[in-house]
Design a protein around this motif. Structure first.
Motif, PDB file in Angstrom:
ATOM      1  N   ILE A 142       0.981  -1.247   0.059  1.00  0.00           N
ATOM      2  CA  ILE A 142       0.118  -0.042  -0.004  1.00  0.00           C
ATOM      3  C   ILE A 142       0.833   1.061  -0.036  1.00  0.00           C
ATOM      4  O   ILE A 142       0.747   2.380  -0.805  1.00  0.00           O
ATOM      5  CB  ILE A 142      -0.918   0.043   1.243  1.00  0.00           C
ATOM      6  N   VAL A 145       2.197   1.656  -3.738  1.00  0.00           N
ATOM      7  CA  VAL A 145       1.120   2.226  -4.705  1.00  0.00           C
ATOM      8  C   VAL A 145       0.463   3.467  -4.254  1.00  0.00           C
ATOM      9  O   VAL A 145       0.123   4.292  -5.288  1.00  0.00           O
ATOM     10  CB  VAL A 145       0.066   1.192  -4.909  1.00  0.00           C
ATOM     11  N   THR A 146       0.470   3.972  -2.995  1.00  0.00           N
ATOM     12  CA  THR A 146      -0.072   5.186  -2.723  1.00  0.00           C
ATOM     13  C   THR A 146       0.783   6.275  -3.293  1.00  0.00           C
ATOM     14  O   THR A 146       0.390   7.503  -3.260  1.00  0.00           O
ATOM     15  CB  THR A 146      -0.502   5.342  -1.379  1.00  0.00           C
ATOM     16  N   LYS A 150      -3.353   8.422  -8.079  1.00  0.00           N
ATOM     17  CA  LYS A 150      -4.495   7.563  -7.822  1.00  0.00           C
ATOM     18  C   LYS A 150      -5.161   7.112  -9.023  1.00  0.00           C
ATOM     19  O   LYS A 150      -6.214   6.195  -8.838  1.00  0.00           O
ATOM     20  CB  LYS A 150      -5.405   8.437  -6.886  1.00  0.00           C
ATOM     21  N   ASP A 152      -3.545   5.566 -11.491  1.00  0.00           N
ATOM     22  CA  ASP A 152      -2.586   4.536 -12.180  1.00  0.00           C
ATOM     23  C   ASP A 152      -3.264   3.173 -11.980  1.00  0.00           C
ATOM     24  O   ASP A 152      -4.082   2.984 -11.118  1.00  0.00           O
ATOM     25  CB  ASP A 152      -1.176   4.615 -11.166  1.00  0.00           C
ATOM     26  N   HIS A 155      -3.472   0.528  -9.240  1.00  0.00           N
ATOM     27  CA  HIS A 155      -4.185   0.365  -8.087  1.00  0.00           C
ATOM     28  C   HIS A 155      -5.457  -0.752  -8.212  1.00  0.00           C
ATOM     29  O   HIS A 155      -5.849  -1.302  -7.196  1.00  0.00           O
ATOM     30  CB  HIS A 155      -5.111   1.889  -7.781  1.00  0.00           C
ATOM     31  N   LEU A 159      -6.580  -3.369  -5.478  1.00  0.00           N
ATOM     32  CA  LEU A 159      -7.910  -3.467  -4.869  1.00  0.00           C
ATOM     33  C   LEU A 159      -8.564  -4.671  -5.118  1.00  0.00           C
ATOM     34  O   LEU A 159      -9.433  -5.050  -4.593  1.00  0.00           O
ATOM     35  CB  LEU A 159      -8.608  -2.310  -5.909  1.00  0.00           C
ATOM     36  N   TYR A 173      -6.570   3.324   2.569  1.00  0.00           N
ATOM     37  CA  TYR A 173      -6.110   3.066   1.135  1.00  0.00           C
ATOM     38  C   TYR A 173      -7.164   3.082   0.379  1.00  0.00           C
ATOM     39  O   TYR A 173      -7.233   3.575  -0.968  1.00  0.00           O
ATOM     40  CB  TYR A 173      -5.255   1.586   0.782  1.00  0.00           C
ATOM     41  N   CYS A 177      -8.436   5.562  -2.784  1.00  0.00           N
ATOM     42  CA  CYS A 177      -8.546   5.073  -4.093  1.00  0.00           C
ATOM     43  C   CYS A 177      -9.979   5.680  -4.525  1.00  0.00           C
ATOM     44  O   CYS A 177     -10.413   5.734  -5.748  1.00  0.00           O
ATOM     45  CB  CYS A 177      -8.521   3.892  -4.216  1.00  0.00           C
ATOM     46  N   SER A 180     -10.437   8.365  -7.204  1.00  0.00           N
ATOM     47  CA  SER A 180      -9.991   8.142  -8.450  1.00  0.00           C
ATOM     48  C   SER A 180     -10.957   8.745  -9.271  1.00  0.00           C
ATOM     49  O   SER A 180     -12.249   8.591  -9.356  1.00  0.00           O
ATOM     50  CB  SER A 180      -9.626   6.775  -8.452  1.00  0.00           C
ATOM     51  N   ILE A 185     -11.584   1.715 -11.205  1.00  0.00           N
ATOM     52  CA  ILE A 185     -10.774   1.656  -9.784  1.00  0.00           C
ATOM     53  C   ILE A 185     -11.893   1.957  -8.832  1.00  0.00           C
ATOM     54  O   ILE A 185     -12.011   1.243  -7.633  1.00  0.00           O
ATOM     55  CB  ILE A 185      -9.826   2.776  -9.632  1.00  0.00           C
TER      56      ILE A 185
END
Length: 203
Positions: A142, A145-146, A150, A152, A155, A159, A173, A177, A180, A185
């Motif tokens: 997490i 990716v964070t 958001k 990208d 994710h 998820l 997280y 997201c 987004s 997502i």
């Protein structure tokens, strides 16, 4: 049936070989492993057949042919114009390198390589296998990716894995997201919050 599909890996036409690899992905028969690996080694000689190469790598991973691991790890270091091949390599390495159901060491190795396509593939395998890593590893993923935008695409697969995860870090997280601009997502966030997996259909 298996013998027929394996023989198709040697067809003169790339679409036929590609079709055979797709069928072997579905069968997940480890006995096909050495034949797919042999076909892949020859396939790699032609840059034009990247889709066939992609499907062969995926087939090796999904049939669980562990003797191919060293070869795939060496491929990860090579340069491919068709970067989708790295996704397949990352996916297959994760599947073949697992020592247990929580082992995602290959994801962190991919992160260290700096190749996001490898990372994407490894994370996708984690999601498809519905893996629940230890909390510390989940937090590391997490955190990684964070740091990205958001929107990208990476994710999505994190998820997709999250329905089996829990904890404050995961909730934060999901909140991250949820803002987004990508519908896929947002939908994945909703499924994760509902603790529901969806039958993802990767290439």
């Amino acid at each position: 049936m298996l013998d027929e599909i394996i023989s198709q890996l040697k067809d003169k036409k790339s679409p036929k070989r590609c079709s055979a690899a797709k069928k072997l992905r579905k069968l997940k028969n480890i006995e096909a492993g050495p034949f797919i690996l042999s076909a892949l080694e020859k396939e790699l000689e032609d840059l034009r057949t990247w889709e066939t190469q992609y499907q062969m790598v995926m087939a090796i991973g999904e049939c669980g042919y562990k003797p191919a691991l060293d070869f795939l790890q060496s491929l990860a270091l090579k340069t491919f114009e068709a970067t989708m091949i790295y996704v397949a390599i990352g996916d297959a390495i994760q599947r073949l390198s697992m020592q247990n159901e929580q082992d995602i060491a290959s994801i962190f190795e991919a992160i260290d390589s700096g190749n996001d396509m490898l990372v994407d593939g490894a994370i996708r395998a984690m999601a498809m296998l519905k893996m629940v890593p230890v909390d510390l590893d989940i937090e590391k993923i997490i955190n990684y990716v964070t740091a990205k935008n958001k929107n990208d695409g990476m994710h999505f697969w994190v998820l997709a894995a999250a329905p089996g995860w829990s904890g404050q870090k995961v909730e934060e997280y999901l909140a991250f997201c949820s803002t987004s601009k990508r519908d896929d997502i947002i939908n994945a966030v909703e499924l994760a919050r509902a603790q529901k997996y969806k039958k993802w259909l990767p290439l």
